[in-house]
Design a protein around this motif. Structure first.
Motif, PDB file in Angstrom:
ATOM      1  N   ASP A 131      70.532   4.529  31.693  1.00  0.00           N
ATOM      2  CA  ASP A 131      70.092   5.282  30.523  1.00  0.00           C
ATOM      3  C   ASP A 131      71.287   5.446  29.599  1.00  0.00           C
ATOM      4  O   ASP A 131      72.398   5.704  30.048  1.00  0.00           O
ATOM      5  CB  ASP A 131      69.546   6.647  30.938  1.00  0.00           C
ATOM      6  N   GLN A 133      71.732   7.712  27.240  1.00  0.00           N
ATOM      7  CA  GLN A 133      72.008   9.064  26.757  1.00  0.00           C
ATOM      8  C   GLN A 133      73.326   9.564  27.339  1.00  0.00           C
ATOM      9  O   GLN A 133      73.626   9.348  28.522  1.00  0.00           O
ATOM     10  CB  GLN A 133      70.865  10.003  27.141  1.00  0.00           C
ATOM     11  N   GLY A 362      66.714  -1.943  26.891  1.00  0.00           N
ATOM     12  CA  GLY A 362      65.499  -1.132  26.927  1.00  0.00           C
ATOM     13  C   GLY A 362      64.249  -1.975  26.978  1.00  0.00           C
ATOM     14  O   GLY A 362      64.037  -2.836  26.121  1.00  0.00           O
ATOM     15  N   VAL A 366      59.867   1.606  27.244  1.00  0.00           N
ATOM     16  CA  VAL A 366      60.849   2.568  26.728  1.00  0.00           C
ATOM     17  C   VAL A 366      60.775   2.642  25.210  1.00  0.00           C
ATOM     18  O   VAL A 366      60.750   3.729  24.606  1.00  0.00           O
ATOM     19  CB  VAL A 366      62.269   2.180  27.181  1.00  0.00           C
TER      20      VAL A 366
END
Length: 382
Positions: A131, A133, A362, A366
């Motif tokens: 991920d 983030q 991604g 997603v």
């Protein structure tokens, strides 16, 4: 968006296609995939001499000052030829963030070498959590007397074994809501403390798990500002996702052309299989997918190049193109039948690449979720 290409872009496309068809036939690709480097240094140097490695670079660094749309034209042809090598990692994951966020000194030190074909770049971004983030990053750069020491692990680092520099994303502080706490470091490819483990891929491209054990960096090795690396990552991911969507368009376009040609010559019941309505419908659906993928992808590239918002357009492009490329290559396999699965036939390259590119940066689900959220947000704002 202007849905036509300039005369210069059409000439670039023609020259690229002719070069790749001549210099990189599938027999050459097979040799490259079987080798340890994952690319041809001779072809790399030829591309540098033709100016393609410096396409996006300013003239002061040995480039030609091209636009992001010019770069998309290049990568559509790269996808069409399933051309292997460090082009994406060097230009998209390396050069673009340096151009936008690098200091003048960093640009002078690195970019001319890229244009000459002497410097290969990559980005070490993805971690086991998969991920992007900031709160999921666990690789850390701890400040010490000499500068920083990086510890952690990165996955799917393209061409790490031949990279002169990696752009390494690491925590340098407490993660805040504004994205602070992440920094991007230049790390030499041969730095002490690096541990490279090759990963098996279905396209035989060179990806690695890279371990960092007290890898030293100085404050001068930071790309952008300390603790503000999230903006570097976000901008790079936007451009990389848009460019890779266009690359998938090239994959799907070539698979469509191969299928239409095969259907026109493959005889069954004393007539070409392309004369049967079921086959015609399938090919028409494939063409619809390709055209939809092309315009949504170039729309995203164009909006980024103009500094326009892409919170809706980019996820739509990646989600649609990922699914469309899968449908096109699967349809190509169905129409070709058994010969499509033969490793001596070229279609398998496109089937493999469609899956690899769909998963990279991604997957379709997603981006569909991100697109839905952006559409709802825009509707509520209106």
């Amino acid at each position: 968006m202007e849905f036509t290409f300039s005369a210069e872009q059409e000439l670039l496309r023609k020259e690229l296609r002719g070069f790749l068809e001549t210099e990189s036939p599938k027999s050459e690709i097979k040799k490259i995939q079987a080798g340890e480097l994952g690319y041809s240094p001779d072809l790399w140097k030829k591309m540098a001499d033709l100016g393609w490695l410096g396409l996006i670079l300013p003239e002061e660094y040995g480039g030609v000052g091209g636009s992001l749309v010019d770069l998309a034209v290049l990568f559509e042809e790269v996808g069409r030829a399933v051309f292997p090598g460090p082009l994406f990692s060097t230009i998209v994951l390396g050069v673009l963030p340096i151009l936008e966020h690098g200091s003048e000194q960093q640009q002078r030190d690195i970019l001319p070498g890229v244009a000459r074909g002497e410097v290969i770049l990559t980005m070490a971004l993805t971690e086991p959590q998969a991920d992007y983030q900031p709160r999921f990053f666990t690789t850390r750069a701890v400040k010490n007397r000499e500068g920083f020491a990086i510890n952690g692990s990165k996955l799917f680092v393209q061409n790490a074994h031949i990279a002169d520099y990696m752009l390494v994303v690491a925590r340098t502080g407490r993660i805040k809501a504004a994205g602070e706490g992440i920094s991007v470091f230049f790390v030499p490819g041969k730095a002490r403390g690096l541990d490279l483990s090759p990963l098996a891929t279905i396209t035989y491209d060179k990806q690695f798990e890279v371990g960092f054990r007290r890898v030293r960096c100085s404050t001068g090795d930071i790309l952008g500002s300390l603790g503000r690396g999230s903006s570097v990552v976000d901008s790079t991911l936007r451009k990389a996702t848009a460019i890779q969507s266009v690359q998938m368009v090239g994959v799907a376009q070539k698979a469509l052309e191969m299928t239409a040609g095969y259907a026109a010559t493959r005889m069954q019941f004393e007539r070409p299989i392309g004369s049967f309505q079921a086959v015609q419908h399938r090919i028409a659906d494939m063409m619809t997918d390709v055209e939809g993928a092309r315009w949504t992808s170039y729309q995203a590239v164009w909006r980024i190049s103009k500094g326009l918002p892409v919170d809706r357009d980019l996820p739509i492009a990646k989600a649609w193109t990922s699914d469309a490329c899968q449908r096109v290559t699967a349809g190509a396999q169905h129409i070709h039948g058994g010969v499509g699965m033969d490793l001596d036939y070229d279609l398998h390259y496109y089937f493999r690449w469609s899956k690899t590119l769909e998963l990279n940066l991604g997957s379709a689900p997603v981006h569909k979720k991100a697109g839905e959220e952006a559409i709802i947000k825009n509707l509520l704002a209106a």
